[in-house]
Design an enzyme around this catalytic site. Structure first.
Site: not given
Ligand code: 4NP
Length: 158
Positions: A12, A15, A17-19, A127
């Site tokens: 994702c 790294n 939340c989703r992955s 997201d």
């Molecule tokens: P992820 O979520 O891609 O599922 O880990 C996010 C975590 C942090 C951010 C964006 C998405 N960020 O902009 O910091």
């Protein structure tokens, strides 16, 4: 299933939340089925924003309520991953585009998570970072639906 260990990477943006959640859900399923020594699972991000951090606390709490322990630390995806993993699964089409540009001619197959879901699911894993708690549960719902299909493909793929 063939004897060789299959290597699976979820990707994702951050790294956190989703992955990591995908890694935790898949690891739980693989352990439940006694396939822990046949499938290696990892996760990574396309950004450097959160390198070294554990999964987001809101994601860890939502996952724990469903019995998943998220233990990963954020790392950035690298070109080497394209040769070290057999299957790389992107959470959304932006991640997929980044991976496709980065991993040209790699060993790994690169796919979108929604390829493992029926058409009534969204095509992107949304997201959840800037949203409310329901976003984390929606991610987990999608992952719980997709992971058995991913595992079935790995088991059929010699
Ligand atoms: P992820 O979520 O891609 O599922 O880990 C996010 C975590 C942090 C951010 C964006 C998405 N960020 O902009 O910091």
């Amino acid at each position: 299933m063939s004897k060789a260990v299959k290597r699976l990477l979820f990707v994702c943006l951050g790294n956190i939340c989703r992955s990591p959640a995908a890694e935790g859900v898949m690891q739980h399923l693989v352990n439940q089925r006694g396939l822990g020594n046949q499938i290696h699972i990892d996760s990574a991000g396309t950004s450097s924003y959160h390198i070294g951090e554990p999964a987001d606390k809101r994601m860890r709490q939502a996952a724990e309520k469903r019995g998943y322990d998220l233990t990963s630390r954020s790392r950035m995806v690298s070109r080497r991953d394209g040769d070290e993993f057999d299957l790389i699964i992107a959470m959304d089409s932006t991640n997929l585009r980044t991976l496709s540009g980065m991993l040209v001619n790699s060993h790994a197959q690169i796919k979108l998570l929604s390829e493992y879901l029926s058409n009534d699911w969204p095509t992107e894993v949304p997201d959840p970072y800037y949203g409310g708690d329901e976003g984390f549960n929606e991610v987990l719902d999608m992952l719980e639906a997709a992971c058995p299909n991913i595992l079935a493909e790995l088991q059929n793929d010699d």
